[in-house]
Design an enzyme around this catalytic site. Sequence first.
Site, PDB file in Angstrom:
ATOM      1  N   HIS A 231       0.794  -1.233   0.000  1.00 28.04           N
ATOM      2  CA  HIS A 231       0.000   0.000   0.000  1.00 28.04           C
ATOM      3  C   HIS A 231       0.817   1.268   0.000  1.00 28.04           C
ATOM      4  CE1 HIS A 231      -4.192  -1.392   0.409  1.00 28.04           C
ATOM      5  NE2 HIS A 231      -3.651  -2.441   1.004  1.00 28.04           N
TER       6      HIS A 231
ATOM      7  N   LYS B 283      -8.522  14.516   3.470  1.00 25.28           N
ATOM      8  CA  LYS B 283      -7.766  13.273   3.584  1.00 25.28           C
ATOM      9  C   LYS B 283      -6.869  13.416   4.808  1.00 25.28           C
ATOM     10  CE  LYS B 283      -6.258  14.100  -0.638  1.00 25.28           C
ATOM     11  NZ  LYS B 283      -6.401  12.835  -1.364  1.00 25.28           N
ATOM     12  N   ARG B 284      -6.198  12.329   5.263  1.00 28.05           N
ATOM     13  CA  ARG B 284      -5.267  12.468   6.366  1.00 28.05           C
ATOM     14  C   ARG B 284      -4.230  13.554   6.044  1.00 28.05           C
ATOM     15  NH1 ARG B 284      -5.360   8.650  10.665  1.00 28.05           N
ATOM     16  NH2 ARG B 284      -3.610   9.912  11.377  1.00 28.05           N
TER      17      ARG B 284
ATOM     18  N   LYS C 215       0.937  14.483   0.933  1.00 27.54           N
ATOM     19  CA  LYS C 215      -0.373  14.819   0.366  1.00 27.54           C
ATOM     20  C   LYS C 215      -0.492  16.318   0.058  1.00 27.54           C
ATOM     21  CE  LYS C 215      -2.845  10.951   2.604  1.00 27.54           C
ATOM     22  NZ  LYS C 215      -3.661  10.293   1.559  1.00 27.54           N
TER      23      LYS C 215
ATOM     24  N   THR D 101      -8.281   6.809  -2.835  1.00 32.79           N
ATOM     25  CA  THR D 101      -9.649   6.395  -3.123  1.00 32.79           C
ATOM     26  C   THR D 101     -10.583   7.593  -2.983  1.00 32.79           C
ATOM     27  OG1 THR D 101      -9.846   5.676  -0.819  1.00 32.79           O
ATOM     28  CG2 THR D 101      -9.447   3.959  -2.489  1.00 32.79           C
TER      29      THR D 101
ATOM     30  N   LYS E 110     -14.123   8.857  -5.127  1.00 32.80           N
ATOM     31  CA  LYS E 110     -15.403   9.235  -4.514  1.00 32.80           C
ATOM     32  C   LYS E 110     -15.886  10.571  -5.088  1.00 32.80           C
ATOM     33  CE  LYS E 110     -13.743   7.157  -0.224  1.00 32.80           C
ATOM     34  NZ  LYS E 110     -13.130   7.487   1.082  1.00 32.80           N
TER      35      LYS E 110
HETATM   36  C1  LIG Z   1     -11.811   7.645   1.392  1.00 35.81           C
HETATM   37  C2  LIG Z   1     -11.364   8.104   2.713  1.00 35.81           C
HETATM   38  C3  LIG Z   1      -9.994   8.292   2.959  1.00 35.81           C
HETATM   39  C4  LIG Z   1      -8.940   8.124   1.892  1.00 35.81           C
HETATM   40  O1  LIG Z   1      -8.805   9.346   1.215  1.00 35.81           O
HETATM   41  P1  LIG Z   1      -7.541   9.638   0.253  1.00 35.81           P
HETATM   42  O2  LIG Z   1      -7.893  10.938  -0.384  1.00 35.81           O
HETATM   43  O3  LIG Z   1      -7.507   8.502  -0.728  1.00 35.81           O
HETATM   44  O4  LIG Z   1      -6.345   9.698   1.129  1.00 35.81           O
HETATM   45  C5  LIG Z   1      -9.603   8.737   4.212  1.00 35.81           C
HETATM   46  N1  LIG Z   1     -10.505   8.956   5.184  1.00 35.81           N
HETATM   47  C6  LIG Z   1     -11.825   8.794   4.982  1.00 35.81           C
HETATM   48  C7  LIG Z   1     -12.775   9.083   6.091  1.00 35.81           C
HETATM   49  C8  LIG Z   1     -12.301   8.362   3.749  1.00 35.81           C
HETATM   50  O5  LIG Z   1     -13.615   8.182   3.567  1.00 35.81           O
END
Ligand SMILES: *Cc1c(COP(=O)(O)O)cnc(C)c1O
Length: 642
Positions: A287, A478-479, A484, A586, A590
Amino acid sequence: MGRSLQNTMINLGIQSSVDEALYQLGLDIEELEELEEDAGLGNGGLGRLAACFLDSMATLGMAAYGYGIRYEYGIFAQKIINGEQQEEPDDWLRFGNPWEKARPEYMLPVNFYGRVVDTAEGKKWVDTQVVFALPYDNPIPGYNNNVVNTLRLWSAKSPMDFNLKFFNDGDYIQAVLDRNLAENISRVLYPNDNVFEGKELRLKQEYFLCAATLQDIIRRYKAAKFGTREPTRTNFDLMPNKVAIQLNDTHPSLAIPELMRVLVDIEGPIWENAWDVTVRCCAYTNHTVLPEALERWPVSMFERLLPRHLEIIYHINFLHLQDVQKRWPGDMDRMRRMSCVEEDGEKRINMAHLSIVGSHAVNGVAAIHSEIIKKDVFKDFYEMNPEKFQNKTNGITPRRWLVLCNPSLSDLITEKIGDEWTVHLDQLTKLKQWAKDPNFQRAVQKVKQENKLRLAQLLEKDYGVKINPSSMFDIHVKRIHEYKRQLLNCLHIITLYNRIKKNPSAKFTARTIMIGGKAAPGYYVAKKIIKLINMVANVVNNDPIVGEKLKVIYLENYRVTLAEKIIPAADLSEQISTAGTEASGTGNMKFMLNGALTIGTLDGANVEMAEEMGDENIFIFGNDRRRSGRLEKERLQRDGLL
Ligand SMILES: *Cc1c(COP(=O)(O)O)cnc(C)c1O
């Protein structure tokens, strides 16, 4: 996992009847839904991917189980106070959890510490401390197919005779209090995303999950009446035909030496047969390529906690290095690079190397990431076993991330192309025929505007912030991590601010920039980035010259439930990681599924998204490995070298 109520109703096809029934009772289903806590048993994308896969596997009717730890405290709740993150414990089980069922009849022992002795029947792990793993089953309903799979989460339970010594000494009270020590194993989730922290309790958690899960798998395999069974022992040669163990990163990679231990020390097969079974059962999903995230456990910790596993890993490595030696005689540097045991500085076990050696398949999670694995991080392993390496680009469940979170857009799509897209998402291409239809465009825009208005109302109600619903919603959730690049976004905010200040009467598309995400509590720089964003927001939001043109909002406590509310309202999705660092992402998918435009780098799955939608439908910037590759090829051709 987030919440379960709405997802369960949707997958069972009873949402509208429940809605109607509650209405008849004078109740509001949406109000009830808000009472459910998120199951926040992961850190970010990796855990959410597992949750989406569980939904997909149940929907495909696959006989699949998810295994994990039933943390008493999940990912911490984030409060922003004076612009800074404060962490609060996530006491999600406080009011009980109606979705789980304890299964004490399937409780299993897990051993720690102790020592290894040689006996006539082989090696024995003795004088161990035992902790029990108590399973809690959580239903995973498939979509519209009468299938319900199981997510089995293990909770640590002290054995009855824990600290019996104190009973004998008469210190009954102390003995009872000390039961907590063993039960601390499943107390709390480590809150790091993409960072390795070599704490002993974390290693205990990882082994606890593997040992309990493998016993469960082997019990179920033995109980199934297929295959030949010798009078006294089970035939494990058939296990790989029935059992596939997919390792979600290296966090459960102890499954490899643990399966070897159970087979060789307890069940009977000789090493060679046990190894064949193990490799054919196990597969490993990588990952991340960030060096600080790769698990490298100190040998000293193994020696104390899992002495037999250390011996087994050493033997696995001995045989593996013999293979390397056979293939590349005398290449000592390659042996060193490929070893599962790192010898420079403190001796450590490289869990990614162990996972590759102990698996028949290794995959990255997006095309570019799988290429980087083969050409860079695990190049030596690829040269040795190219047939092992694969790509499986990540995905998301369209049920939660469109049907559930954006019902109006879902209805609009179904009106045009029917409802099969909910289980065959590629059918969305049928929408192309209406792409230029002004009526359809207006309908889509109306849904987006309604979603934006709803989010604006929620932010005003819950956080007291007023935003302009006709501004562009530019969202980066995101985190928080340096790779990032929330900092890059912050610099862009400052740039926009300076432009407005320099020329206040110039034409400017009003923007509301929303940034959200949790920083690991010990990640100093990430916490400073949160503070900076909030301080910049203070300046921008209170400048009368800027006015309505630019607003900056920090979205507190980003989690699955908040994602479901934010993403359908996004105009612009920020996916701007440094090219080559985000394995897949991911969040990017979304947003795309909910009709946002993407600004991003050619990183992770953004690359494949750009291919699908065409470069004209995405805003790409930064390093282009594809283009630099092509230019390189052209240069070589020009120079007559190709
Ligand atoms: C989808 C999701 C992530 C992953 O987000 P990335 O932009 O791919 O890092 C992290 N936290 C939550 C709550 C999510 O739903």
